[in-house]
Design a protein around this motif. Sequence first.
Motif, short mmCIF file in Angstrom:
data_model
loop_
_atom_site.label_atom_id
_atom_site.label_comp_id
_atom_site.label_asym_id
_atom_site.label_seq_id
_atom_site.Cartn_x
_atom_site.Cartn_y
_atom_site.Cartn_z
N PRO A 34 0.81 -1.22 0.00
CA PRO A 34 0.00 0.00 0.00
C PRO A 34 0.84 1.27 0.00
O PRO A 34 1.87 1.35 0.69
N ILE A 35 0.41 2.22 -0.80
CA ILE A 35 0.95 3.58 -0.77
C ILE A 35 -0.21 4.43 -0.26
O ILE A 35 -1.21 4.61 -0.95
N ILE A 36 -0.07 4.90 0.96
CA ILE A 36 -1.16 5.62 1.62
C ILE A 36 -0.90 7.11 1.47
O ILE A 36 0.14 7.61 1.90
N VAL A 37 -1.84 7.80 0.88
CA VAL A 37 -1.69 9.22 0.56
C VAL A 37 -2.64 10.03 1.42
O VAL A 37 -3.81 9.67 1.58
N GLY A 38 -2.13 11.13 1.97
CA GLY A 38 -2.95 12.03 2.75
C GLY A 38 -2.56 13.47 2.49
O GLY A 38 -1.42 13.77 2.14
N ARG A 39 -3.53 14.36 2.64
CA ARG A 39 -3.26 15.80 2.46
C ARG A 39 -2.44 16.28 3.65
O ARG A 39 -2.83 16.08 4.80
N ALA A 57 -1.06 -6.85 9.18
CA ALA A 57 0.34 -6.66 9.59
C ALA A 57 1.31 -6.75 8.43
O ALA A 57 2.25 -5.96 8.33
N ALA A 58 1.12 -7.70 7.52
CA ALA A 58 2.03 -7.87 6.39
C ALA A 58 2.02 -6.65 5.48
O ALA A 58 3.06 -6.22 4.98
N LYS A 62 5.11 -3.16 4.90
CA LYS A 62 5.73 -2.68 3.65
C LYS A 62 5.07 -1.42 3.10
O LYS A 62 5.39 -0.97 2.00
N ALA A 63 4.20 -0.81 3.87
CA ALA A 63 3.48 0.39 3.42
C ALA A 63 4.42 1.59 3.27
O ALA A 63 5.47 1.67 3.91
#
Length: 126
Positions: A34-39, A57-58, A62-63
């Motif tokens: 996951p690539i988690i994007v936030g303002r 958890a896995a 690697k996020a």
Amino acid sequence: RFTWLLIEGAGGLLSPIGENVDSRDLIAALRATPIIVGRNQLGVINQLRLTLAALPAAARAKATLVLMSPAQPDASTRTNAALLGEYFIGERIFCLPWLGQPIDWAGAAKNRRLQNLLGRIVKTPG
């Protein structure tokens, strides 16, 4: 067969994307990174920490976190990345600059600083 597949979610990790399935389920099923994007503004630390806590958890291990700079920064914009670094691996926290409105994708693709940053965010699998 693809080297990369980018799936963009909208509405948050737990927003439904089908009957009895959400983005978290999809991430787990695909064993996705996951690539988690936030303002990058007030509240983003809470948002990103809650999202990380809800990931399997896995996937969490690697996020990557990406802070998108807003057109009008607030008092927290300068300090959010460092504060997130107290809770998450600093080498996997990235800040993208405000690219303007509308975004000039062709110009952004030629921006060396942005190319280098994206190259560090998206690494070759393996």
